[in-house]
Design a protein around this motif. Structure first.
Motif, PDB file in Angstrom:
ATOM      1  N   ALA A   4       0.852  -1.194   0.000  1.00 17.10           N
ATOM      2  CA  ALA A   4       0.000   0.000   0.000  1.00 17.10           C
ATOM      3  C   ALA A   4       0.884   1.238   0.000  1.00 17.10           C
ATOM      4  O   ALA A   4       1.745   1.391   0.875  1.00 17.10           O
ATOM      5  CB  ALA A   4      -0.917   0.000   1.217  1.00 17.10           C
ATOM      6  N   PHE A   5       0.670   2.092  -0.981  1.00 16.21           N
ATOM      7  CA  PHE A   5       1.425   3.336  -1.100  1.00 16.21           C
ATOM      8  C   PHE A   5       0.468   4.513  -0.914  1.00 16.21           C
ATOM      9  O   PHE A   5      -0.590   4.566  -1.545  1.00 16.21           O
ATOM     10  CB  PHE A   5       2.099   3.448  -2.475  1.00 16.21           C
ATOM     11  CG  PHE A   5       3.143   2.390  -2.720  1.00 16.21           C
ATOM     12  CD1 PHE A   5       4.467   2.615  -2.395  1.00 16.21           C
ATOM     13  CD2 PHE A   5       2.794   1.157  -3.253  1.00 16.21           C
ATOM     14  CE1 PHE A   5       5.432   1.644  -2.619  1.00 16.21           C
ATOM     15  CE2 PHE A   5       3.742   0.175  -3.467  1.00 16.21           C
ATOM     16  CZ  PHE A   5       5.076   0.425  -3.155  1.00 16.21           C
ATOM     17  N   ARG A   6       0.832   5.437  -0.045  1.00 18.26           N
ATOM     18  CA  ARG A   6       0.069   6.659   0.140  1.00 18.26           C
ATOM     19  C   ARG A   6       1.031   7.825   0.071  1.00 18.26           C
ATOM     20  O   ARG A   6       2.059   7.831   0.757  1.00 18.26           O
ATOM     21  CB  ARG A   6      -0.678   6.664   1.485  1.00 18.26           C
ATOM     22  CG  ARG A   6      -1.681   5.524   1.641  1.00 18.26           C
ATOM     23  CD  ARG A   6      -2.833   5.627   0.642  1.00 18.26           C
ATOM     24  NE  ARG A   6      -3.812   4.560   0.829  1.00 18.26           N
ATOM     25  CZ  ARG A   6      -3.800   3.409   0.183  1.00 18.26           C
ATOM     26  NH1 ARG A   6      -2.820   3.149  -0.682  1.00 18.26           N
ATOM     27  NH2 ARG A   6      -4.741   2.512   0.387  1.00 18.26           N
ATOM     28  N   GLN A   7       0.697   8.823  -0.762  1.00 14.67           N
ATOM     29  CA  GLN A   7       1.576   9.960  -1.032  1.00 14.67           C
ATOM     30  C   GLN A   7       2.961   9.483  -1.469  1.00 14.67           C
ATOM     31  O   GLN A   7       3.999  10.049  -1.118  1.00 14.67           O
ATOM     32  CB  GLN A   7       1.691  10.865   0.194  1.00 14.67           C
ATOM     33  CG  GLN A   7       0.368  11.484   0.606  1.00 14.67           C
ATOM     34  CD  GLN A   7       0.496  12.430   1.774  1.00 14.67           C
ATOM     35  OE1 GLN A   7       1.579  12.616   2.326  1.00 14.67           O
ATOM     36  NE2 GLN A   7      -0.606  13.049   2.153  1.00 14.67           N
ATOM     37  N   GLY A   8       2.955   8.392  -2.240  1.00 13.80           N
ATOM     38  CA  GLY A   8       4.196   7.879  -2.787  1.00 13.80           C
ATOM     39  C   GLY A   8       5.048   7.104  -1.813  1.00 13.80           C
ATOM     40  O   GLY A   8       6.147   6.682  -2.149  1.00 13.80           O
ATOM     41  N   ARG A   9       4.542   6.879  -0.593  1.00 14.24           N
ATOM     42  CA  ARG A   9       5.341   6.183   0.409  1.00 14.24           C
ATOM     43  C   ARG A   9       4.702   4.849   0.744  1.00 14.24           C
ATOM     44  O   ARG A   9       3.488   4.724   0.838  1.00 14.24           O
ATOM     45  CB  ARG A   9       5.463   7.032   1.679  1.00 14.24           C
ATOM     46  CG  ARG A   9       6.241   8.323   1.442  1.00 14.24           C
ATOM     47  CD  ARG A   9       6.558   8.989   2.769  1.00 14.24           C
ATOM     48  NE  ARG A   9       7.372  10.171   2.535  1.00 14.24           N
ATOM     49  CZ  ARG A   9       6.919  11.414   2.671  1.00 14.24           C
ATOM     50  NH1 ARG A   9       5.668  11.611   3.031  1.00 14.24           N
ATOM     51  NH2 ARG A   9       7.709  12.444   2.448  1.00 14.24           N
ATOM     52  N   LEU A  10       5.567   3.864   0.960  1.00 20.58           N
ATOM     53  CA  LEU A  10       5.100   2.537   1.346  1.00 20.58           C
ATOM     54  C   LEU A  10       4.667   2.577   2.808  1.00 20.58           C
ATOM     55  O   LEU A  10       5.487   2.806   3.700  1.00 20.58           O
ATOM     56  CB  LEU A  10       6.222   1.516   1.148  1.00 20.58           C
ATOM     57  CG  LEU A  10       5.925   0.082   1.593  1.00 20.58           C
ATOM     58  CD1 LEU A  10       4.766  -0.489   0.801  1.00 20.58           C
ATOM     59  CD2 LEU A  10       7.161  -0.783   1.432  1.00 20.58           C
ATOM     60  N   VAL A  11       3.377   2.349   3.050  1.00 18.80           N
ATOM     61  CA  VAL A  11       2.854   2.419   4.419  1.00 18.80           C
ATOM     62  C   VAL A  11       2.371   1.066   4.928  1.00 18.80           C
ATOM     63  O   VAL A  11       2.103   0.920   6.115  1.00 18.80           O
ATOM     64  CB  VAL A  11       1.705   3.452   4.523  1.00 18.80           C
ATOM     65  CG1 VAL A  11       2.203   4.843   4.200  1.00 18.80           C
ATOM     66  CG2 VAL A  11       0.535   3.076   3.610  1.00 18.80           C
TER      67      VAL A  11
END
Length: 606
Positions: A268-275
């Protein structure tokens, strides 16, 4: 099956979209499925050839089929997931998550608390997350305390401090409890921590850099140096916490089958970051193709609200656009916004899909290696104990108490996948003479095996932490429960009490087994016994800590949290409260004359 006229049923079946439900003779719901064309899809189950063994097993149990026609395939998908969630049919894949995700909680307070929490329960303040695992959440919390010096103590502790605690001394807290920091400055730290948790780290860095330059120009070099260290720590934290790819809100899914082990991985990526990153190991009871299994799993994951990060804007799946069209429409209805599909052919999507595939492959290989290692160890146990076949599950019992009081029994389980922690159990022993370990063990084993016998879910081997006496008592339990064929052994350390010199006692045997200390099966039994001991002591310590944290003030009838606080503020301690006359109790705000009389009686045992 003989009463079900398949040909007649298929002839009358519509070619519209809908949901079909397959039932057994006793009306048990076996399987729920959706179809773009009901006639074509249901007919495929009754082909003369080309069916795998799992599908044949399903079809052999079908007594009748019911269908529900829907306006579109997307509506059929939504209905399918609702029925699966409601009835949990045995031939559908069932998405289960045995543990809630970890979050970081920022409380609603003049000096907010920053703490680790599990589960998205309704709380005051704000929740940030979820994090992929507890370690990631605790690491982030650790960095935040070092960066912003926010308190981690609960309100009950915070409200009664008269001097700073150790956290202040080691520079993990700014000690707002004793006014070492103003409320305005503390709120500034809270705002900066919130920016960090929201992923606005660049904005935070720029703000800290501006503050550092301003402090330097004002010749406040000590503050400038502190801000410089904070900026450096923030940069290190970002590097450790995130895989940053710039932009994007997407979930990448991949499925890999390796030596009959299926692994689905989600990134899951949110704002380009792996969260978030997690492996799932679904069963495939209906024998679906891997592509269809992945679609079914993803559908259930989002439509049953397992996605704590929410439904993303982009869904990266290596399946055809036609196959995923119904899912996208159902997600649009569920999310109230359009969801886009990508097969991961270029750019960030390609890299993310490749990452998901590699993680799925690694997960499957890890599962196989762990499974194979566990099978080998269980085979060694069977060889050591002369069992007819390797046990599929070992269950080990241990007893823990404090000088005979507060007795607890623990049961830990080892199976073909290793330690099965979801099956661990603790038993609070009641009605047994203090210090009578034999009776405590007998009670726990009886309660446990009675339940397992009713469920037809008995273990392959029962292991007891004890010697000839304990296993002899358990033999009587097995005889009473008519479980004489269940292998049962005790493991004791003998006279030397040294690890590696243990004896193994079989129920009814007069002489122990004295194995080689390096035997793999013996080492497994030692390890399981040690795990049972650890689990028993942990539960016992928790129970003792809970009982010690409850004072006599907590147990006063008619005194809630508010009145309890007023009593402690007025008297300062329970000792002062006990020595006070009735008239002094009546002076406490919220304490009436009648309640003061009741409290006085309770405190003095009258």
């Amino acid at each position: 099956m003989a009463e079900f006229d398949v040909s007649a049923f298929l002839q009358t079946l519509t070619q519209r979209a809908g949901v079909y439900r397959m039932f057994a003779a006793d009306d048990e719901l076996l399987y729920v499925g959706k179809a773009k064309n009901l006639k074509n899809r249901v007919s495929s189950y009754f082909r003369a050839r080309g069916l795998n063994s799992k599908t044949v097993a399903l079809v052999s149990r079908i007594d009748h089929i019911e269908v529900t026609v829907t306006a579109s395939e997307a509506e059929a998908l939504l209905l399918e997931q609702t029925l699966i969630k409601q009835h949990r049919p045995q031939y559908n894949i069932l998405l289960k998550d045995d543990k809630s995700y970890p979050f970081i909680h920022l409380s609603e307070h003049d000096y907010p608390l920053l703490a680790y929490r599990r589960g998205k329960k309704r709380r005051d303040g704000r929740l940030f997350g979820p994090y992929p695992n507890a370690g990631a959440a605790r690491d982030t919390l650790n960095y935040l305390q070092r960066l912003f010096l926010l308190r981690s103590c609960e309100d009950s502790y915070f409200n009664h401090r008269s001097r700073p605690c150790l956290q202040y001394e080691i520079k993990r807290c700014s000690a707002p409890c004793v006014n070492k920091i103003s409320q305005q400055d503390y709120q500034q730290s809270v705002r900066q921590a919130t920016l960090f948790l929201q992923g606005k780290s660049q904005q935070l860095l720029q703000e800290l850099q501006s503050q550092m330059m301003a402090a330097s120009e004002a010749l406040n070099f000590e503050q400038a140096a502190a801000l410089r260290d904070q900026i450096e720590l923030l940069r290190q934290t970002q590097e450790k916490q995130f895989v940053d790819s710039g932009q994007g809100e997407a979930d990448a899914w991949a499925i890999v089958e390796w030596q009959n082990v299926l692994c689905i991985h989600r990134l899951a990526f949110r704002q380009g970051r792996l969260v978030a990153s997690k492996n799932y190991y679904p069963d495939n009871p209906a024998g679906e193709s891997n592509e269809q299994l992945l679609l079914d799993f993803v559908s259930q994951f989002y439509l049953a609200d397992h996605a704590l990060e929410g439904i993303p804007r982009d869904l990266i799946l290596d399946v055809g656009d036609d196959d995923v069209e119904a899912l996208l429409e159902a997600l649009r209805l569920h999310r109230q916004a359009k969801v886009y599909h990508s097969r991961g052919s270029r750019g960030h999507n390609r890299k993310w899909l490749h990452m998901a595939s590699e993680n799925a492959r690694t997960g499957a290989q890890t599962k196989i290696s762990g499974h194979q290692a566990a099978l080998n160890k269980l085979s060694q146990v069977a060889q050591l104990l002369n069992l007819a076949e390797p046990p599929k599950r070992i269950e080990c019992f241990d007893i823990s108490h404090a000088q005979g009081e507060a007795t607890y029994a623990s049961c830990v389980v080892y199976g073909e996948e290793g330690l099965m922690k979801q099956r661990y159990r603790r038993f609070s022993i009641k009605g047994v003479v203090a210090g009578d370990d034999y009776a405590a063990l007998e009670q726990a084993v009886t309660r446990h095996l009675t339940r397992l016998k009713e469920q037809d879910d008995l273990p392959g081997l029962l292991l007891i932490d004890g010697g000839k006496g304990q296993i002899g008592r358990i033999r009587e339990v097995l005889h009473t429960l008519q479980l004489n064929t269940l292998p049962a052994f005790g493991i004791s350390k003998g006279e030397t009490r040294k690890s590696g010199w243990e004896f193994l006692w079989e129920a009814g045997a007069t002489q122990p087994i004295m194995p080689d200390a390096h035997h793999e099966g013996f080492r497994l039994l030692q390890w399981v016994r040690d795990e049972a001991h650890r689990f028993a002591i942990t539960g016992h310590r928790k129970a003792r800590a809970k009982s010690r944290s409850q004072s006599d003030v907590d147990s006063l009838a008619g005194v809630g949290p508010k009145r309890r606080r007023e009593l402690l503020l007025h008297f300062g301690s329970l000792k002062n409260m006990r020595s006070a006359p009735r008239e002094e109790l009546e002076k406490v705000p919220g304490i009436s004359k009648k309640l003061a009389e009741q409290i006085f009686i309770q405190l003095h045992g009258e």
